[in-house]
Design a protein around this motif. Structure first.
Motif, short mmCIF file in Angstrom:
data_model
loop_
_atom_site.label_atom_id
_atom_site.label_comp_id
_atom_site.label_asym_id
_atom_site.label_seq_id
_atom_site.Cartn_x
_atom_site.Cartn_y
_atom_site.Cartn_z
N PHE A 148 0.84 -1.20 0.00
CA PHE A 148 0.00 0.00 0.00
C PHE A 148 0.88 1.25 0.00
CE2 PHE A 148 -2.72 -3.15 2.25
CZ PHE A 148 -3.79 -3.16 1.37
N VAL A 149 0.57 2.20 -0.88
CA VAL A 149 1.26 3.48 -0.89
C VAL A 149 0.21 4.59 -0.88
CG1 VAL A 149 3.32 2.65 -2.05
CG2 VAL A 149 1.42 3.51 -3.41
N TRP A 150 0.63 5.76 -0.42
CA TRP A 150 -0.26 6.90 -0.26
C TRP A 150 -0.10 7.85 -1.45
CZ3 TRP A 150 -4.35 8.20 2.44
CH2 TRP A 150 -4.71 9.54 2.59
N GLU A 151 -1.21 8.16 -2.11
CA GLU A 151 -1.22 9.12 -3.20
C GLU A 151 -1.72 10.44 -2.66
OE1 GLU A 151 -0.66 8.45 -6.91
OE2 GLU A 151 0.62 7.15 -5.72
N GLY A 152 -0.82 11.38 -2.42
CA GLY A 152 -1.20 12.66 -1.85
C GLY A 152 -0.02 13.24 -1.10
N ASN A 153 -0.31 14.20 -0.24
CA ASN A 153 0.74 14.85 0.52
C ASN A 153 1.33 13.89 1.55
OD1 ASN A 153 2.43 16.83 1.57
ND2 ASN A 153 0.88 17.52 3.04
N VAL B 22 4.63 4.85 2.44
CA VAL B 22 3.92 3.64 2.83
C VAL B 22 3.17 3.89 4.12
CG1 VAL B 22 5.51 2.09 1.65
CG2 VAL B 22 5.97 2.76 4.01
N LEU B 23 2.26 2.98 4.46
CA LEU B 23 1.47 3.10 5.68
C LEU B 23 2.15 2.34 6.80
CD1 LEU B 23 -2.07 2.46 4.15
CD2 LEU B 23 -0.76 4.58 4.22
N THR C 131 0.62 -4.07 4.79
CA THR C 131 0.74 -4.69 3.48
C THR C 131 -0.54 -5.44 3.14
OG1 THR C 131 1.57 -6.85 4.20
CG2 THR C 131 3.19 -5.08 3.96
N SER C 132 -0.64 -5.80 1.87
CA SER C 132 -1.71 -6.68 1.41
C SER C 132 -1.29 -8.13 1.66
CB SER C 132 -1.96 -6.46 -0.08
OG SER C 132 -2.82 -7.45 -0.61
#
Length: 416
Positions: free
Chosen positions: A273-278, A304-305, A350-351
């Motif tokens: 999982f990755v974050w799309e944004g600030n 990443v989270l 993670t997934s």
């Protein structure tokens, strides 16, 4: 509770309709529904495929050192005596015939494509393994991982299409390098091993509801571990089973390190999982979205989270920027499955899935297996290898499924 008769067809339908997501961390031989032959586009002069540098992770990978006849690694090379290939062998030493098994396999496949497209024409190798220092420093020719090729008739009008055929044959990097030849290279035998097998190494750890951490090698079905829901809420959930489990194997893993000190190891085709944004390192806000990428597509600067504790003892998700990527060999291969399809590993969320790039698609396809365990409870730890459900999906996926969402390395043969 026994499943009703109405539910059985539903389970079968779920398996058959979306079997592409069935690849856990040990993908099968290949995917893709049968199509009409597609038109191949020749490579342009000076074009390379994939469009990254040769020695990057997305292509043939780093240089591992020169192989000489007296070195221990010489046993990694094998001679190619395919009669459908002409070897220039200007040194009269047979060096051009020496190559890694992976390079040999791709070259032999290309030879067939050449004869099919141009009857009477054969593939010609002008340069293979270099033991005399004729190439630039750290050339993959020194490891038997690169070949320079032409057609036997030396018709330069064919070379653009020859380059495309090399891409289709599975070379990890192809370069229309000069008007006189095409350069092709492959990953090392060690790097190729990073593609298959379980998702996490045995030393990777998860967080238990009972407190503390537990190594992946000691994890059992029924253990309650920290996961995340779609609503971004953290909770503890049971491990239902293992989609892949091999305690004895040694694999190469992508190691993703963050600025905050987390270090996660997972296989190339595993979803992250990755974050799309600030990406500020603060708690997740509404100004951004979460998406999944393959571990092999991760890059420094992405966020990443991760999970941190608060003063009141509660846990919360936060963002952590990737600072470094590398490949590392480790022991064990494990792919736990939870009801939520997520898992916190080494502090990074993670997934549970791999090979197909859409987490929700994979989660949907594994719904019948999760439903089964909702009736029967977590299963005992299985023996070595893929779960029977994942293996069945592999078999079906080879016949039915489109390969567009599948990781390119998942097309490889795991038995190689």
């Amino acid at each position: 509770m026994r499943p009703s008769s109405a539910r059985v067809p539903l389970l079968i339908a779920c398996v058959l309709l979306l079997a592409s997501a069935g690849a856990c961390c040990g993908p099968g031989k290949g995917y893709g529904k049968r199509r009409h032959p597609r038109k191949l586009a020749p490579l342009a002069y000076k074009q390379f495929s994939p469009n990254v540098a040769e020695k990057t992770l997305g292509a043939s990978g780093r240089y591992e050192g020169k192989i000489t006849r007296s070195s221990d690694r010489f046993k990694e090379l094998t001679a190619n005596y395919n009669p459908d290939i002409i070897f220039k062998d200007e040194e009269n030493t047979g060096a051009d015939r020496m190559m890694t098994q992976r390079c040999k396999d791709k070259l032999n496949s290309l030879a067939i494509s050449v004869m099919n497209l141009w009857p009477g024409v054969r593939l010609r190798v002008t340069e293979g393994w270099d033991e005399d220092g004729h190439h630039s420093e750290e050339s993959l020719h020194y490891e038997g991982r690169a070949v320079d090729i032409t057609t036997s008739d030396r018709d330069r009008n064919k070379y653009a299409m020859l380059a495309r055929l090399a891409v289709e044959a599975g070379f990890d990097w192809v370069y229309y390098e000069s008007k006189g030849h095409i350069h092709c290279s492959v990953k090392s035998e060690h790097s190729a091993a990073a593609k298959t097998g379980g998702c996490f190494p045995g030393r990777a750890w998860v967080m238990l509801e009972s407190g503390g951490r537990k190594a992946m090698r000691d994890l059992q079905a029924g253990d309650r571990v920290l996961v995340s829901k779609e609503s971004r809420n953290l909770l503890y959930s049971e491990v239902l089973t293992f989609l892949d489990r091999d305690p004895m194997t040694r694999k190469l893993f992508y190691v993703i390190s963050t600025e905050d000190g987390e270090s996660l190891s997972l296989t190339a085709a595993h979803l992250l999982f990755v974050w799309e944004g600030n990406c500020t390192g603060e708690a997740l806000s509404s100004e951004g979205t979460i998406r999944t990428i393959f571990a092999s597509d991760a890059s420094p600067g992405q966020c990443v989270l991760t999970v941190e504790g608060e003063k009141d003892g509660l846990l919360k998700e936060r963002l952590s920027r990737i600072s470094r990527l590398r490949i590392w060999e480790d022991s064990g291969a494990y792919a736990p499955l939870t009801a939520q399809g997520t898992l916190l590993v080494n502090g990074v969320m993670t997934s549970c899935y791999a090979a197909v790039e859409k987490h929700q698609l994979a989660h949907w396809v594994f719904g019948p297996l999760r439903m089964l365990h909702s009736w029967t409870g977590p299963s005992p730890v299985q023996g070595k290898g893929l779960h029977w459900y994942a293996r069945a999906l592999h078999w079906v996926g080879k016949v039915l499924l489109d390969s567009e969402l599948v990781h390119p390395w998942a097309m490889e043969d795991t038995d190689r």
